[in-house]
Design an enzyme around this catalytic site. Structure first.
Site, PDB file in Angstrom:
ATOM      1  N   LYS A  90       0.922  -1.251   0.206  1.00 29.77           N
ATOM      2  CA  LYS A  90      -0.015   0.150  -0.150  1.00 29.77           C
ATOM      3  C   LYS A  90       0.642   1.416  -0.006  1.00 29.77           C
ATOM      4  CE  LYS A  90      -4.140  -1.961   2.178  1.00 29.77           C
ATOM      5  NZ  LYS A  90      -5.090  -2.036   2.820  1.00 29.77           N
ATOM      6  N   ASP A 100      -9.801   2.924   2.160  1.00 27.04           N
ATOM      7  CA  ASP A 100      -9.792   2.122   3.623  1.00 27.04           C
ATOM      8  C   ASP A 100     -10.359   3.371   4.642  1.00 27.04           C
ATOM      9  OD1 ASP A 100      -8.778  -0.306   3.002  1.00 27.04           O
ATOM     10  OD2 ASP A 100      -6.827   0.302   3.091  1.00 27.04           O
ATOM     11  N   GLY A 110     -14.289  -6.523  11.375  1.00 22.55           N
ATOM     12  CA  GLY A 110     -13.651  -5.826  10.027  1.00 22.55           C
ATOM     13  C   GLY A 110     -14.318  -5.830   8.719  1.00 22.55           C
TER      14      GLY A 110
END
Ligand code: NAP
Length: 288
Positions: free
Chosen positions: A66, A102, A253
């Site tokens: 990332k 995110d 999550g």
């Protein structure tokens, strides 16, 4: 011509993104194939270059790339640049644009599924990697008053704290951002005043050597806190079990995973993502 969206990471065996993204493309009758491209670190720049091909709409980027993809892209969306991490790439006529979905996915799950209002609250992050970076950024944006970062490697937590202080400073805000090593004796006391505890480590993740491990025992968890585990498989992680025993509210999550995926879907296709269907497929995948 069938278009391609890829998932770039290493390893990828257990990712459920290909399942719910492909179902979403099929549901919307889009001729798009979502492909997992497991990529060794040495191949990363070659694989990223391949995204410039006209048949590729873009990609998702996951562990451990990332941050590593940043210098390989042509442009960063403002949010991705501020966070310093990219999880979505869009191919715009051969130019690669990096986005971060995110942070928004994290916050939407916290607000809608966790029914948590961040403004003025005290939050603790366990971990200081890519997920913690997005979570910390999102929490500051949402107005938390204090952030405690606890990480196994203290220097990494310090680096993250410095980056987050920079972000807050540019916004003219001064929340308290402090760092603690994992073994610190004062951990229980520090955690007892936190309204939110977020696990941003892979501890408890199914199919990993750490699948039975909880980052904290129930004696360290405040019954008044919301405990948010970014690990999405299993749905009920060892940390969430400990939190339930401590009397705390819990959030897994999976919602963040689906919401960040829905934002990526919309960036690649320009169409509204079928979020309920994506949820259904993702939930089924982790229950199998
Ligand atoms: P990362 O960049 O590799 O960071 C991992 C973090 O966990 C680091 O702070 C690391 O500490 C810590 N850690 C790893 N193993 C540990 C251990 N055995 N004991 C204590 N600490 C340990 O990974 P990431 O991208 O942040 O992802 C972290 C987790 O979040 C993963 O499980 C991932 O699946 C999940 N995640 C979920 C979503 C979602 O949508 N639900 C999105 C993103 C990530 P050190 O610095 O000491 O190495």
């Amino acid at each position: 011509m069938t278009k391609i969206v890829s998932l770039i990471g290493y390893p990828l065996k257990h990712s459920i993104s290909p399942l719910f993204q492909q179902s979403a493309f099929d549901h919307c009758q889009l001729d798009i194939h979502y492909q997992a491209w497991e990529t060794e670190p040495a191949q990363l720049s070659q694989v990223i270059n391949h995204l410039r091909s006209p048949s590729v709409l873009g990609a998702n980027v996951t562990i451990p790339f990332k941050q590593a993809v940043l210098p390989l892209l042509d442009r960063l969306d403002e949010l991705a640049e501020r966070i310093g991490a990219v999880n979505t790439i869009v191919n715009q006529g051969g130019k690669l644009i990096g986005y971060n979905s995110d942070a928004a996915g994290f916050l939407r799950a916290l607000k809608e599924d966790g029914e948590f209002e961040c403004r003025g609250k005290r939050a603790a992050l366990l971990g200081a990697g890519g997920a913690a970076r997005a979570a910390g950024f999102a929490l500051l944006e949402a107005g938390v008053a204090a952030l405690l970062i606890i990480n196994r490697t203290l220097e990494r937590a310090q680096t993250l704290a410095a980056a987050l202080r920079g972000v807050a400073g540019r916004r003219g805000e001064c929340p308290s951002i402090i760092v603690m090593p994992w073994e610190e004796r004062g951990l229980k006391e520090a955690l007892s005043s936190c309204h939110l505890l977020v696990n941003c480590t892979p501890l408890g993740m199914k199919h990993s050597p750490m699948e039975k491990e909880s980052p904290l025992g129930r004696e360290l968890i405040s019954g008044d806190a919301l405990v948010y585990d970014l690990v999405y498989n299993p749905e009920r992680t060892p940390l969430l079990e400990e939190a339930e025993r401590a009397g705390a509210r819990t959030l897994g999550g999976l919602a963040m995973l689906v919401y960040q995926g829905a934002i990526s879907f919309e960036l690649w296709t320009g169409e509204k993502a079928p979020v309920s269907l994506m949820f259904e497929v993702a939930r089924q995948a982790v229950r199998e």
